[in-house]
Write a protein that holds these residues in place. Structure first.
Motif, PDB file in Angstrom:
ATOM      1  N   PRO A  61      40.673  51.108  43.510  1.00  0.00           N
ATOM      2  CA  PRO A  61      41.129  49.892  42.815  1.00  0.00           C
ATOM      3  C   PRO A  61      41.409  48.748  43.782  1.00  0.00           C
ATOM      4  O   PRO A  61      42.562  48.332  43.956  1.00  0.00           O
ATOM      5  N   TYR A  62      40.368  48.236  44.401  1.00  0.00           N
ATOM      6  CA  TYR A  62      40.565  47.214  45.429  1.00  0.00           C
ATOM      7  C   TYR A  62      40.379  45.798  44.890  1.00  0.00           C
ATOM      8  O   TYR A  62      40.756  44.835  45.555  1.00  0.00           O
ATOM      9  N   TRP A  63      39.824  45.631  43.664  1.00  0.00           N
ATOM     10  CA  TRP A  63      39.495  44.295  43.199  1.00  0.00           C
ATOM     11  C   TRP A  63      39.818  44.158  41.711  1.00  0.00           C
ATOM     12  O   TRP A  63      39.649  45.100  40.936  1.00  0.00           O
ATOM     13  N   ASN A  64      40.287  42.971  41.334  1.00  0.00           N
ATOM     14  CA  ASN A  64      40.542  42.651  39.923  1.00  0.00           C
ATOM     15  C   ASN A  64      39.605  41.519  39.524  1.00  0.00           C
ATOM     16  O   ASN A  64      39.815  40.364  39.913  1.00  0.00           O
ATOM     17  N   PRO A  65      38.549  41.807  38.755  1.00  0.00           N
ATOM     18  CA  PRO A  65      37.569  40.765  38.420  1.00  0.00           C
ATOM     19  C   PRO A  65      38.030  39.822  37.317  1.00  0.00           C
ATOM     20  O   PRO A  65      37.333  38.851  37.012  1.00  0.00           O
ATOM     21  N   TYR A  66      39.174  40.077  36.702  1.00  0.00           N
ATOM     22  CA  TYR A  66      39.584  39.309  35.525  1.00  0.00           C
ATOM     23  C   TYR A  66      40.523  38.154  35.861  1.00  0.00           C
ATOM     24  O   TYR A  66      40.552  37.155  35.144  1.00  0.00           O
ATOM     25  N   GLN A  67      41.325  38.280  36.889  1.00  0.00           N
ATOM     26  CA  GLN A  67      42.151  37.157  37.310  1.00  0.00           C
ATOM     27  C   GLN A  67      41.327  36.234  38.200  1.00  0.00           C
ATOM     28  O   GLN A  67      40.638  36.698  39.112  1.00  0.00           O
ATOM     29  N   ALA A  70      36.531  33.025  37.128  1.00  0.00           N
ATOM     30  CA  ALA A  70      35.534  31.997  37.422  1.00  0.00           C
ATOM     31  C   ALA A  70      35.207  31.930  38.903  1.00  0.00           C
ATOM     32  O   ALA A  70      34.120  31.495  39.291  1.00  0.00           O
ATOM     33  N   SER A  71      36.151  32.384  39.724  1.00  0.00           N
ATOM     34  CA  SER A  71      35.923  32.384  41.174  1.00  0.00           C
ATOM     35  C   SER A  71      35.544  33.766  41.689  1.00  0.00           C
ATOM     36  O   SER A  71      35.500  33.985  42.898  1.00  0.00           O
ATOM     37  N   GLY A  72      35.323  34.708  40.791  1.00  0.00           N
ATOM     38  CA  GLY A  72      34.885  36.043  41.189  1.00  0.00           C
ATOM     39  C   GLY A  72      35.964  37.095  41.183  1.00  0.00           C
ATOM     40  O   GLY A  72      35.707  38.244  41.516  1.00  0.00           O
ATOM     41  N   GLY A  73      37.197  36.703  40.852  1.00  0.00           N
ATOM     42  CA  GLY A  73      38.269  37.699  40.804  1.00  0.00           C
ATOM     43  C   GLY A  73      39.261  37.506  41.931  1.00  0.00           C
ATOM     44  O   GLY A  73      39.245  36.498  42.656  1.00  0.00           O
ATOM     45  N   THR A  74      40.108  38.500  42.108  1.00  0.00           N
ATOM     46  CA  THR A  74      41.160  38.428  43.124  1.00  0.00           C
ATOM     47  C   THR A  74      41.470  39.838  43.632  1.00  0.00           C
ATOM     48  O   THR A  74      41.244  40.825  42.911  1.00  0.00           O
TER      49      THR A  74
END
Length: 463
Positions: A83-89, A92-96
Motif C-alpha cells: 500500500p504505497y500509493w493512493n490514486p484517489y487523493q 488529477a495529479s496522479g495521486g499521493t
C-alpha cells in the motif's frame, strides 16, 4: 485464571465498554461520519439536523482522512500489493503517497485487522481497534503500577483515571493518537525490567522487548506523539540509569550499549514506513529549513493557555463544541496574547478526585523512586504543554521538534503521569499508615491547589 486477575480483567472490560459499548455491542461505526452532512454532495441528501454535532474540523479528519486511508490500504493488501500509493487523493495529479504518509500507518501490525475484515465491516473494525488500544493502555498502566508495588485497588484507580481522561477520550476520532500513546506504560515497564534484571536473561529479553515497543510506537503513525512518548521513555531510562551508575550495578558503556540496541531495534522495525515518511516530510508544509525565533513563536502560539487550566476542575467551563458553544476556540486572546484552540487540543481534564489524589500523593510521603519520577514527568509535560522556555530548549536541541506545533498534545503523557500519581495517592489512603496531621496537611495542600488552579484559570479567562 486466579480470581484477582479475573476481577482486574473484568474491570478493564467494563472500562472499555463505557466509551465503546455502542460500537462493540451494537455494531455502530466508530467514525465521525455525521459531519459529512455539512458538505456536498451529502448535504443535499441529508442536511444536518438541529441536534447534529456542530462542525468540528479536527474531528472531521477521522472520516475525511483516516477512513479513506484504511480502506485504500486494505484494498491494496487484499490485491497482494504494497500500500504505497493512493490514486484517489489529488487524482488529477496522479495521486499521493500512502506508505510515506505516516498517519496512514499501513505497516502497523494491529492494522492487519482492517486487512482481514470484509470490506463492508471496516467501519466496525475502527471501533474494535480503538477499544483494543485502550485495553493495551489500561493493562499496561496496571502492570507498570503493580511493578511499582502498588496495591490492586489503587492500581485500578490509576487505570480508570487514564483510560477515561479527556486527553485520550477527546482524540478517539483520530485513532493514531491513542495507537501511539497506549505503548508508553509498556515501554516504561520493559525499561524498568531491563534495569532491575540487568545482566540476566530477563533483562536481555526486556531490552529486546523495549526495542520492539519502540518500533510499534513509531509504526502506529503519529510521529509527534511518538516523539513525546520516546522523550518520556528516555527520561525514565536516565532516571533508572544514574543510580545504577553510582552504585556500579551497571557501567555507563553497558547502559549506553543497551540504549543503542533498543533504539536500533525500534528504528529497524519502523524503517520501511518511517524512512519514506521522512523523505516526504521534506516537501510538506511542516518542512523546516532553518530554526528561527519566528518559527518558534508560531509553533508555541497554540500552547496551553493559563486560562485553560480552569478546565482541570470544570472541563466544559468554556462550553462544549458538541453543544454549540466553545468560546475558548474563538479569536479571544488571553493576557499573554494567545488565541483559543480546539476543545481537544487543550483537553486536560482527568477528574477532580484523581487530581486530588495526585496532589495528596505528593505531600503525604517523601518523594522518591517511581513516585518522584511520575511527579517530574507530570511537571515537565505540563511545562511543555504551556509553552514555557523548556519548549525553546527542545525546539533547538531535539531533531524534528521544530516541525511540531500544538505542544499541548503532550497532555496525554501528562495525564498518564497524573493517573500514576493518583494510584500512589490511593495507595497511601488504603494503607492507612499516615499520621492524622499529615492527612490534614495533605488535604489542605490539595484544597489550596484546587483553589489556585481555579483562580488562575478564571483570571486568565477574564483577561
Amino acid at each position: 485464571m486466579p480470581r484477582p486477575r479475573l476481577l482486574v480483567s473484568l474491570f478493564i472490560v467494563f472500562l472499555l465498554l463505557i466509551p465503546f459499548h455502542r460500537p462493540l455491542l451494537l455494531g455502530e461505526t466508530f467514525i465521525p461520519a455525521d459531519l459529512l452532512s455539512y458538505l456536498s454532495p451529502w448535504k443535499s441528501e441529508s442536511p444536518p439536523t438541529p441536534d447534529a454535532p456542530a462542525w468540528n474540523v479536527l474531528r472531521f479528519d477521522g472520516v475525511a482522512q483516516f477512513y479513506p486511508w484504511r480502506v485504500q490500504a486494505s484494498r491494496a493488501v487484499r490485491a497482494g500489493e504494497i500500500p504505497y500509493w493512493n490514486p484517489y487523493q489529488f487524482a488529477a495529479s496522479g495521486g499521493t503517497p500512502l506508505l510515506a504518509n505516516s498517519q496512514s500507518a499501513p505497516l502497523y501490525p494491529l492494522h492487519a485487522l482492517f486487512y482481514v475484515a470484509p470490506p463492508d465491516k471496516i467501519g466496525y473494525v475502527f471501533g474494535l481497534v480503538a477499544a483494543l488500544h485502550l485495553a493495551i493502555a489500561a493493562s499496561g498502566l496496571y502492570v507498570l503500577l503493580r511493578a511499582c508495588e502498588i496495591r490492586r485497588g489503587a492500581c485500578l484507580a490509576g487505570v480508570a483515571t487514564w483510560g477515561l481522561c479527556a486527553p485520550l477520550i477527546c482524540w478517539l476520532s483520530l485513532p493514531s493518537f491513542l495507537a501511539v500513546t497506549c505503548w508508553l506504560p509498556w515501554l516504561l515497564l520493559l525499561l524498568r525490567a531491563a534495569h532491575t534484571e540487568s545482566g540476566t536473561r530477563t533483562g536481555r529479553l526486556a531490552i529486546l522487548g523495549a526495542g520492539g515497543v519502540v518500533g510499534m510506537t513509531i509504526l502506529a503513525g503519529h510521529l509527534q506523539i511518538a516523539l513525546y512518548v520516546l522523550l518520556a521513555a528516555g527520561l525514565y531510562a536516565l532516571w533508572l540509569g544514574v543510580p545504577a551508575w553510582k552504585a556500579k550495578g551497571v557501567s555507563v558503556p553497558r547502559w549506553l550499549g543497551g540504549a543503542v540496541l533498543v533504539a536500533a531495534i525500534g528504528l529497524c522495525l519502523s524503517a520501511p514506513q518511517v524512512l519514506p515518511a521522512l523523505e516526504l516530510s521534506r516537501v510538506s508544509s511542516r518542512a523546516v529549513t532553518e530554526k528561527t525565533a519566528a518559527l518558534y513563536d508560531a509553533n508555541n502560539a497554540t500552547a496551553l493557555s493559563p486560562r485553560a487550566l480552569v478546565t482541570l476542575l470544570a472541563p466544559d467551563f468554556f462550553g462544549h463544541p458538541n453543544m454549540g458553544l466553545h468560546w475558548n476556540n474563538s479569536n479571544l486572546r488571553d493576557a499573554s496574547g494567545r488565541l483559543g484552540n480546539n476543545y481537544a487540543e487543550w483537553a486536560a481534564y482527568v477528574g477532580v478526585l484523581p487530581l486530588l489524589l495526585a496532589v495528596f500523593a505528593l505531600v503525604s510521603a517523601p518523594l522518591r523512586g517511581d513516585k518522584a519520577f511520575f511527579a517530574l514527568l507530570a511537571f515537565l509535560a505540563l511545562l511543555v504543554a504551556m509553552g514555557t522556555p523548556l519548549n525553546r530548549l527542545l525546539f533547538y536541541a531535539v531533531p524534528g521538534y521544530a516541525s511540531l506545533a500544538n505542544p499541548a498534545r503532550v497532555l496525554g503523557v501528562w495525564a498518564f503521569a497524573v493517573a500514576a500519581l493518583a494510584a500512589f495517592g490511593a495507595q497511601s489512603l488504603l494503607d492507612n499508615t499516615i499520621k492524622p496531621a499529615t492527612k490534614t496537611r495533605g488535604a489542605g495542600v490539595a484544597l489550596a491547589t484546587v483553589l489556585l488552579v481555579a483562580a488562575w484559570g478564571a483570571s486568565g479567562a477574564a483577561a
